[in-house]
Design an enzyme around this catalytic site. Structure first.
Site, PDB file in Angstrom:
ATOM      1  N   VAL A  76      38.724 -25.767 -74.264  1.00  0.00           N
ATOM      2  CA  VAL A  76      39.959 -26.188 -73.595  1.00  0.00           C
ATOM      3  C   VAL A  76      40.088 -27.692 -73.786  1.00  0.00           C
ATOM      4  O   VAL A  76      39.225 -28.457 -73.364  1.00  0.00           O
ATOM      5  CB  VAL A  76      39.934 -25.842 -72.086  1.00  0.00           C
ATOM      6  CG1 VAL A  76      41.192 -26.365 -71.400  1.00  0.00           C
ATOM      7  CG2 VAL A  76      39.782 -24.343 -71.887  1.00  0.00           C
ATOM      8  N   LEU A  77      41.149 -28.093 -74.479  1.00  0.00           N
ATOM      9  CA  LEU A  77      41.364 -29.522 -74.680  1.00  0.00           C
ATOM     10  C   LEU A  77      42.840 -29.826 -74.798  1.00  0.00           C
ATOM     11  O   LEU A  77      43.622 -29.001 -75.229  1.00  0.00           O
ATOM     12  CB  LEU A  77      40.586 -30.046 -75.884  1.00  0.00           C
ATOM     13  CG  LEU A  77      40.679 -29.311 -77.203  1.00  0.00           C
ATOM     14  CD1 LEU A  77      41.612 -30.035 -78.140  1.00  0.00           C
ATOM     15  CD2 LEU A  77      39.301 -29.271 -77.820  1.00  0.00           C
ATOM     16  N   VAL A  78      43.177 -31.018 -74.356  1.00  0.00           N
ATOM     17  CA  VAL A  78      44.572 -31.457 -74.325  1.00  0.00           C
ATOM     18  C   VAL A  78      44.651 -32.836 -74.968  1.00  0.00           C
ATOM     19  O   VAL A  78      43.786 -33.684 -74.762  1.00  0.00           O
ATOM     20  CB  VAL A  78      45.096 -31.504 -72.863  1.00  0.00           C
ATOM     21  CG1 VAL A  78      46.507 -32.066 -72.795  1.00  0.00           C
ATOM     22  CG2 VAL A  78      45.046 -30.110 -72.234  1.00  0.00           C
ATOM     23  N   GLY A  86      48.861 -30.901 -66.015  1.00  0.00           N
ATOM     24  CA  GLY A  86      48.682 -29.485 -65.703  1.00  0.00           C
ATOM     25  C   GLY A  86      48.610 -28.573 -66.907  1.00  0.00           C
ATOM     26  O   GLY A  86      48.580 -27.353 -66.765  1.00  0.00           O
ATOM     27  N   GLY A  88      46.139 -28.237 -69.255  1.00  0.00           N
ATOM     28  CA  GLY A  88      44.840 -27.562 -69.339  1.00  0.00           C
ATOM     29  C   GLY A  88      44.730 -26.454 -68.308  1.00  0.00           C
ATOM     30  O   GLY A  88      44.240 -25.363 -68.602  1.00  0.00           O
ATOM     31  N   TYR A 119      37.585 -26.952 -63.130  1.00  0.00           N
ATOM     32  CA  TYR A 119      37.472 -25.496 -63.144  1.00  0.00           C
ATOM     33  C   TYR A 119      37.418 -24.853 -61.760  1.00  0.00           C
ATOM     34  O   TYR A 119      37.894 -23.727 -61.595  1.00  0.00           O
ATOM     35  CB  TYR A 119      36.249 -25.067 -63.958  1.00  0.00           C
ATOM     36  CG  TYR A 119      36.453 -25.264 -65.437  1.00  0.00           C
ATOM     37  CD1 TYR A 119      37.227 -24.381 -66.184  1.00  0.00           C
ATOM     38  CD2 TYR A 119      35.898 -26.350 -66.102  1.00  0.00           C
ATOM     39  CE1 TYR A 119      37.437 -24.558 -67.537  1.00  0.00           C
ATOM     40  CE2 TYR A 119      36.099 -26.543 -67.468  1.00  0.00           C
ATOM     41  CZ  TYR A 119      36.872 -25.645 -68.175  1.00  0.00           C
ATOM     42  OH  TYR A 119      37.078 -25.830 -69.513  1.00  0.00           O
TER      43      TYR A 119
END
Length: 138
Positions: A76-78, A86, A88, A119
């Site tokens: 998971v990366l942005v 928001g 991710g 998380y």
């Protein structure tokens, strides 16, 4: 407006953008990994989510699974320019909904140090007594 798409057969442009995102995160070894690796990652994932803003991929995440009992969320990366919006969170929510929709109840994540605050609001809990481990090929 941001949208989430699930990729299976990415275009060359999508692959190039995903490589850029991996590089920005420091998860890409130049010279050791090529664009074909991204294609294999996408095709081998249970789900590969791409968050897009105005047609440009700004975030990714994937679920890997045996498609029978459990799954893991990873990668998971942005894009740094789009963080704290928001994106991710939405990627993880969409992935977990899809995986749960397939009947899988158990979803794990091996989170990088310091990322638990990201998380835990999404329903993930620390696994007491568990130790994440890694074996790499030399």
């Amino acid at each position: 407006m941001m949208t989430i798409r699930f990729l299976q057969s990415p275009t060359k442009e999508e692959v190039a953008r995903i490589v850029e995102l991996y590089k920005a995160q420091g998860w890409w070894e130049e010279g050791k990994e090529g664009p074909d690796l991204v294609v294999r990652i996408i095709q081998g994932s249970h789900y590969f989510a791409a968050a897009e803003v105005e047609g440009r991929i700004v975030g990714i995440g994937r679920a890997i699974s045996d498609r029978a009992s459990d799954a893991y969320v990873q990668d998971v990366l942005v894009d740094p320019d789009f963080r704290k919006q928001g994106i991710g969170r939405l990627i993880v929510q969409e992935l977990t909904e899809k995986v749960h929709g397939d009947g899988l109840r158990w979803i794990g994540v091996v989170a990088e140090k310091g990322s638990a605050p990201f998380y835990t609001p999404l329903g993930f809990e620390e696994m007491p007594g568990a130790t994440p481990m890694l074996k790499t090929r030399k």
